[in-house]
Design a protein around this motif. Structure first.
Motif, mmCIF file in Angstrom:
data_model
loop_
_atom_site.group_PDB
_atom_site.id
_atom_site.type_symbol
_atom_site.label_atom_id
_atom_site.label_comp_id
_atom_site.label_asym_id
_atom_site.label_seq_id
_atom_site.Cartn_x
_atom_site.Cartn_y
_atom_site.Cartn_z
ATOM 1 N N HIS A 1 -85.154 50.109 108.816
ATOM 2 C CA HIS A 1 -84.391 51.320 108.518
ATOM 3 C C HIS A 1 -85.051 52.082 107.371
ATOM 4 C CE1 HIS A 1 -82.882 48.285 105.713
ATOM 5 N NE2 HIS A 1 -82.514 49.275 104.921
ATOM 6 N N LEU B 1 -85.355 60.827 112.483
ATOM 7 C CA LEU B 1 -84.231 59.983 112.076
ATOM 8 C C LEU B 1 -83.638 60.467 110.758
ATOM 9 C CD1 LEU B 1 -85.818 56.485 112.856
ATOM 10 C CD2 LEU B 1 -84.207 57.770 114.276
ATOM 11 N N VAL B 2 -84.505 60.815 109.827
ATOM 12 C CA VAL B 2 -84.046 61.295 108.519
ATOM 13 C C VAL B 2 -83.332 62.630 108.663
ATOM 14 C CG1 VAL B 2 -84.798 62.092 106.252
ATOM 15 C CG2 VAL B 2 -85.784 60.011 107.226
ATOM 16 N N THR C 1 -80.588 55.262 110.710
ATOM 17 C CA THR C 1 -82.051 55.426 110.689
ATOM 18 C C THR C 1 -82.767 54.165 111.167
ATOM 19 O OG1 THR C 1 -82.311 54.656 108.393
ATOM 20 C CG2 THR C 1 -81.842 57.004 108.729
#
Length: 305
Positions: free
Chosen positions: A171, A208-209, A270
């Protein structure tokens, strides 16, 4: 029968144009003028008696014939590169060269232990390790400059022709220096008050961020530096109030040693798979099989899930 008029320069230029999606950029990468690379492409299309690419102001796109030809053209370029490495291997005293690409998080957390595990298994492999963002490593893998890559699963368009074997999950984390003001009162809404080291556009964790930011109502961060450089991040964040958003593996050692502090934000969205990537047509030789064994042992020893 292969038409003898087809030369390697035709294949190389065509593959580079497809990778860059631009005649101009491909010409720069091949140290040619744009008219020269256009002429080479036309020669190839004339020999094959078909159009491989559609040209427009937006760039180039593959025709159906071009899609088929590109698959085998990339295989040809990669195979030739492997042949060159084979000659180099013989000249280097018989050790098998294995070129490995690793995302920064893998290079920092996993690879040191993998190298130790591999050295205990065999002394017949000469490793070459490169790190960098996802797109950079995928490009080198397709070219045959890398035998395999360990990193995050990328977007579908970046994984064409690539086989992915999952190894573990990882993650993203938000870290700061121990004396940072956010350590006493963690608050995502205050991120924009300080410089933020943000994943670069080419990185696998960028989407993802960005989804995490949207989900938490975080708008545009005006003072952000886009990078996935571990060396720069460690130096800059420990000496300033900058905030670093990065894969957990990149800073695992620093967090464990107390040199950086992981802020207690819920980053579960994430979380994503990290795996081993190779070209679909490649076959694992003895060196790669030993490397895979070393990776498996390391993941088990580090208890990575």
């Amino acid at each position: 029968m292969i038409d003898r008029r087809i030369k390697f320069r035709h294949i190389q230029c065509f593959v580079e144009i497809c990778r860059q999606k631009s005649l101009k950029k491909a010409a720069e990468r091949q140290f040619l003028t744009q008219p020269a690379i256009s002429k080479t492409l036309k020669e190839l299309e004339d020999i094959l008696d078909t159009h491989l690419l559609n040209r427009s102001r937006a760039g180039v796109s593959l025709t159906k014939e071009g899609e088929v030809f590109l698959h085998f053209a990339e295989m040809s370029v990669a195979s030739l590169q492997q042949g060159l490495y084979g000659v180099e291997q013989i000249s280097s005293g018989g050790k098998t060269r294995l070129a490995v690409g690793a995302l920064p998080s893998v290079a920092a957390r996993l690879m040191p232990s993998v190298v130790q595990a591999l050295s205990s298994l065999t002394d017949d492999v000469r490793l070459s390790i490169s790190d960098g963002p996802h797109s950079f490593l995928m490009d080198r893998l397709r070219r045959g400059e890398l035998d395999l890559v360990i990193g995050r699963l990328g977007a579908p368009d970046t994984m064409k022709g690539i086989s992915f074997t999952q190894l573990y999950h990882e993650h993203v984390v938000v870290v700061v220096r121990p004396e940072h003001p956010l350590c006493g009162e963690p608050n995502l809404a205050r991120l924009s008050e300080w410089p933020v080291l943000y994943p670069s556009e080419a990185s696998a964790i960028r989407p993802l961020v960005e989804r995490f930011m949207i989900a938490n109502g975080i708008g545009e961060i005006p003072n952000r530096i886009e990078t996935v450089s571990g060396a720069f991040g460690r130096s800059y964040v420990t000496k300033s109030d900058a905030i670093w958003i990065i894969s957990a593996g990149v800073v695992a050692n620093e967090v464990e040693d107390g040199r950086l502090v992981q802020l207690p934000f819920d980053m579960d969205t994430t979380r994503g798979p990290v795996g081993l990537m190779v070209r679909q047509e490649s076959e694992a030789g003895p060196a790669e099989r030993m490397f895979r064994l070393a990776v498996s042992q390391t993941i088990r020893d580090l208890k990575m899930d």
